[in-house]
Scaffold this motif. Structure first.
Motif, PDB file in Angstrom:
ATOM      1  N   ASP A   5      -7.050   2.521   0.749  1.00 45.41           N
ATOM      2  CA  ASP A   5      -6.413   1.185  -0.048  1.00 45.41           C
ATOM      3  C   ASP A   5      -5.926   0.147   1.069  1.00 45.41           C
ATOM      4  OD1 ASP A   5      -5.129   0.179  -2.174  1.00 45.41           O
ATOM      5  OD2 ASP A   5      -3.020   1.219  -1.540  1.00 45.41           O
ATOM      6  N   VAL A   6      -5.448   0.601   2.197  1.00 42.83           N
ATOM      7  CA  VAL A   6      -5.031  -0.235   3.246  1.00 42.83           C
ATOM      8  C   VAL A   6      -6.470  -1.236   3.636  1.00 42.83           C
ATOM      9  CG1 VAL A   6      -4.519  -0.721   5.766  1.00 42.83           C
ATOM     10  CG2 VAL A   6      -3.164   0.968   4.235  1.00 42.83           C
ATOM     11  N   VAL A   7      -7.495  -0.592   3.850  1.00 45.74           N
ATOM     12  CA  VAL A   7      -8.680  -1.299   4.138  1.00 45.74           C
ATOM     13  C   VAL A   7      -9.270  -2.195   3.189  1.00 45.74           C
ATOM     14  CG1 VAL A   7     -11.289  -0.891   4.295  1.00 45.74           C
ATOM     15  CG2 VAL A   7      -9.660   0.593   5.625  1.00 45.74           C
ATOM     16  N   VAL A   8      -9.065  -1.801   1.646  1.00 43.54           N
ATOM     17  CA  VAL A   8      -9.279  -2.898   0.596  1.00 43.54           C
ATOM     18  C   VAL A   8      -8.224  -4.081   0.745  1.00 43.54           C
ATOM     19  CG1 VAL A   8      -9.445  -3.154  -1.707  1.00 43.54           C
ATOM     20  CG2 VAL A   8     -10.613  -1.137  -0.561  1.00 43.54           C
ATOM     21  N   ARG A   9      -7.012  -3.572   0.642  1.00 41.51           N
ATOM     22  CA  ARG A   9      -5.725  -4.769   0.396  1.00 41.51           C
ATOM     23  C   ARG A   9      -6.087  -5.848   1.696  1.00 41.51           C
ATOM     24  NH1 ARG A   9      -1.542  -3.427  -2.987  1.00 41.51           N
ATOM     25  NH2 ARG A   9      -1.865  -1.356  -3.913  1.00 41.51           N
ATOM     26  N   LEU A  10      -6.357  -5.075   2.979  1.00 44.50           N
ATOM     27  CA  LEU A  10      -6.126  -6.094   3.903  1.00 44.50           C
ATOM     28  C   LEU A  10      -7.844  -6.588   4.291  1.00 44.50           C
ATOM     29  CD1 LEU A  10      -3.655  -6.563   5.463  1.00 44.50           C
ATOM     30  CD2 LEU A  10      -3.425  -4.344   4.395  1.00 44.50           C
ATOM     31  N   GLN A  11      -8.694  -6.384   3.615  1.00 46.32           N
ATOM     32  CA  GLN A  11     -10.018  -6.441   3.596  1.00 46.32           C
ATOM     33  C   GLN A  11     -10.547  -6.491   5.280  1.00 46.32           C
ATOM     34  OE1 GLN A  11      -8.976 -10.687   2.031  1.00 46.32           O
ATOM     35  NE2 GLN A  11     -11.012 -10.601   1.227  1.00 46.32           N
ATOM     36  N   ALA A  12     -10.346  -5.196   5.581  1.00 49.62           N
ATOM     37  CA  ALA A  12     -10.594  -4.978   7.043  1.00 49.62           C
ATOM     38  C   ALA A  12     -11.668  -3.989   7.292  1.00 49.62           C
ATOM     39  CB  ALA A  12      -9.401  -4.008   7.637  1.00 49.62           C
ATOM     40  N   LYS A  13     -12.258  -3.982   8.443  1.00 51.68           N
ATOM     41  CA  LYS A  13     -13.316  -2.949   8.723  1.00 51.68           C
ATOM     42  C   LYS A  13     -12.623  -1.503   9.390  1.00 51.68           C
ATOM     43  CE  LYS A  13     -15.844  -5.972  10.767  1.00 51.68           C
ATOM     44  NZ  LYS A  13     -16.846  -6.716  11.594  1.00 51.68           N
TER      45      LYS A  13
ATOM     46  N   ALA B 117       0.852  -1.347   0.238  1.00 53.87           N
ATOM     47  CA  ALA B 117      -0.031  -0.126   0.125  1.00 53.87           C
ATOM     48  C   ALA B 117       0.867   1.345   0.077  1.00 53.87           C
ATOM     49  CB  ALA B 117      -1.083   0.003   1.322  1.00 53.87           C
ATOM     50  N   LEU B 118       1.913   1.153   0.922  1.00 56.19           N
ATOM     51  CA  LEU B 118       2.901   2.268   0.876  1.00 56.19           C
ATOM     52  C   LEU B 118       3.594   2.341  -0.510  1.00 56.19           C
ATOM     53  CD1 LEU B 118       4.358   2.202   4.482  1.00 56.19           C
ATOM     54  CD2 LEU B 118       2.800   4.061   3.592  1.00 56.19           C
ATOM     55  N   GLU B 119       3.950   1.499  -1.164  1.00 57.13           N
ATOM     56  CA  GLU B 119       4.775   1.456  -2.318  1.00 57.13           C
ATOM     57  C   GLU B 119       3.774   1.975  -3.396  1.00 57.13           C
ATOM     58  OE1 GLU B 119       7.652   0.967  -3.606  1.00 57.13           O
ATOM     59  OE2 GLU B 119       8.627   0.572  -1.440  1.00 57.13           O
ATOM     60  N   HIS B 120       2.422   1.763  -3.524  1.00 58.57           N
ATOM     61  CA  HIS B 120       1.606   2.343  -4.491  1.00 58.57           C
ATOM     62  C   HIS B 120       1.021   3.728  -4.119  1.00 58.57           C
ATOM     63  CE1 HIS B 120       1.556  -1.907  -5.901  1.00 58.57           C
ATOM     64  NE2 HIS B 120       1.070  -1.529  -6.921  1.00 58.57           N
TER      65      HIS B 120
END
Lengths: 257, 257, 257, 257
Positions: free
Chosen positions: A83-91, A64-67
């Motif tokens: 992006d972090v929420v999406v990539r990690l499938q987090a709430k 996420a940081l790289e992108h």
């Protein structure tokens, strides 16, 4: 290859925050004077993890940081959290950047230009699509002790103090606003470059304006309370007492809404 | 079981120092007033390693500490170094203890008693049976700026400074001797407990005795040079300038004999 | 206004070094890949002070930095030192920059790109017109314990270690050279971004190459000794042992010429 | 002499906390094995300050410490807080002690005895006569990565991790209880002294029990949740990844009652 992280957790307990910290990253931040400045941030990123999964995928934080653009403003910060929420499938997700921020200041009498450094920080908590955003600045100032001045035949002890400000606010806020509120709160602001006439100015100005840490923390809290955009703040002032080997400190935190 | 350490080194290069660091240990140190005091040291131990051996036996350093009394005086320190040399079959060894040391001080006017802390250190280098021994103390003091005082209508900036002393000497030397030399070198010594009349005293005493870091480092160096037992010293003074966000510093090291 | 610094010293002792430290400054450094990178340095500057003068003029150090380009290469560094010598009317001067330096690395299997940070430093001592220049890099690596591997049915303890390199050399030297020597010296280099296949690679590569701190320090020292430009070096390796709460360390310093 | 602190505040704002920090103090703490141990605490003390008073009387905090026994148990800690409230005429008070705590541990195979250090802390908040008391311990452990182990032909990366536990509880609780819960949560506990057979044991035990930070934080949280006396806890685990130059971390905080 086996995805061990996706396995079932041995103990089915949700985890509040899991992520990475202690990463360093070159970033670009906004400043009012020159538009942008290059600096280096220490970064931490984390998300929640539901009870059923054994582990999170740590490399995705770094991806996420790289992108991410590296260009830190409100929109791009929000993009990173999304992006972090999406990539990690987090709430929920949390991102923190802590970085030195520089301002060019003119010395008060001779007008010599010098660069001052302030440790600043940005925190974002994303929860169910809602972002809570905190901006902070650690502002060094000088304090002259009012008690010491009142009771002594001559002089008064002075020292460096740090005004640590954290805020939540509406719209866009410059770091310079926080730094200005911090610098106004002390007996006098500090500078990197002072010629003799400037040193005289700073000495006299600070002695004309003696402040306890209690005075400084109230002054800064008042400045934040009066700022039209700020709706939450916390201020801690730590004074590195010159007559002791320990610090004096004071904290005001405005109640959560 | 295989002794991998005793194997031949892939690259036959002697190693100057190999050992452990970052260990913490309760120790007892001497003080002039109460005889002994309990404190906690951070310890490092190391030896040389000849070119032919792959590795040293790290557990033996910890065994040496475990067999040591924990009672730190010159004799026991030498015993520890001797023991390290024997256990590790070394030609040279180094041991360092860094620890807070406490002195009870009376405030200058009201005579209130308060405990002051000083970070102290002991270093021993053993080489071919010969011990070089260094004692050190970091002494906080207050400095009032002579320039600021001379040019300002009122006041002068002051700040906490640290006098970092390292010495080699003949016979036995109290840490209190080094601390006294350090405390005499500043504009005024600092205290943990000061009532109003004491604060007045400290303020006035320090303003009557303005000192640059240059003055402080010379004063301390001079005190050490005049001490009959001290035959080598190094002093660094760092002043946490109250008008800046950076430090001023000065160093004097007496030439090696 | 009075120039207190120019007054006669109360104690006529020459001072080895007097200056400022703890300043932060945005700088530009060279890198082989992209040409330049922006980073933030912590800076210290100092000069000698003859026995007769009471004090140095601290603001001139900051002026020297303000007039300096901020673009750190050998020529500009020398210019800065020369300027400090002239401004402070000194015979000797020392300048130190410590800063994070970033390299883009590809992960070993999947080829994902990630930014790695290394704390680097530049030291320059000017004396009677002669410059001694030291370049350093702190390089994180992974170490797998050869003893643990040899004696255990399965596995071996591993940990992060830091290879701290300091060098003097002829001509121009890239920081990348020092970093490469450091990274080759461990059981395996470390990365910021590793996908599963990369983690497998790093694990297997490091287990195929177990190294004590003693092995790492010799490997790095050997790499420096064989470098055609390097004529002095010091290497310290510190291993943050995973089976202990303390570090193991080893030091090799090549003798002064 | 004038009591400047008692004057009216320029800005009539109540202050949440005002006090001293960064003081060091020798104290005595309880341990289950030997009864008591001497250690050194870093201390902070603070109280609230009503809107009407300009300042608090900082020297009274130091006086409270001076009059306190230095013998840290639940009763004496409460006495200290009560005393701070009275001396400072406050409605609320906070006291924190952070100190190294030592346990003698036997190595797992050879039974060698070695001293382990743990950073522990005690926090007390007094408000309207009601004391909230928090006990904490930072426990180093070893972790072996389950993913790395599952996907690699040989080995798995391991590293030191820190389990930072904070608790509130009923009755009396030994620090040893927290340390035991922390040490059980990792792949294996760590030791100061390990002979070869012990190192084999630790290596094999840890490789038989691979744990992510997520596993460790759940294990520790579960241990605390099951402890009959503990009614609130927070655990953070930080793993100093051996394959990266940054940390992985995870946090579980049990909801406030």
């Amino acid at each position: 290859m086996e995805d061990v992280q996706k396995q079932q957790a041995a103990i089915a307990m949700p985890i509040d925050r899991v992520g990475v910290k202690g990463m360093r990253l070159p970033i670009i931040v906004r400043d009012r004077e020159s538009g942008i400045q290059h600096t280096i941030a220490e970064v931490s990123l984390s998300v929640d993890l539901p009870a059923e999964f054994k582990g999170t995928h740590m490399s995705r934080f770094v991806e996420a940081l790289e992108h991410w653009s590296g260009d830190l403003d409100y929109t791009s910060f929000r993009t990173l959290l999304d992006d972090v929420v999406v990539r990690l499938q987090a709430k929920s997700a949390h991102v923190r950047f802590v970085f030195p921020f520089f301002l060019r200041k003119l010395s008060p009498e001779s007008g010599h230009s010098g660069l001052m450094d302030y440790t600043c920080r940005v925190d974002g908590w994303m929860k169910d699509g809602k972002l809570t955003f905190t901006l902070g600045a650690d502002v060094p100032v000088m304090t002259v002790c009012p008690c010491s001045k009142a009771i002594s035949e001559e002089g008064a002890h002075s020292q460096r103090a740090k005004v640590r400000i954290r805020t939540q606010f509406d719209g866009f806020l410059w770091l310079e606003d926080l730094i200005e509120i911090g610098e106004k709160a002390g007996s006098c602001q500090v500078y990197s470059l002072l010629k003799r006439e400037d040193e005289k100015h700073v000495t006299e100005a600070s002695f004309a304006n003696p402040m306890f840490v209690e005075d400084v923390v109230r002054e800064a809290a008042n400045g934040l309370a009066e700022h039209p955009q700020v709706h939450w703040y916390r201020v801690e002032v730590e004074s590195f007492e010159s007559i002791h080997n320990h610090s004096a400190f004071a904290v005001i935190e405005c109640p959560e809404e």
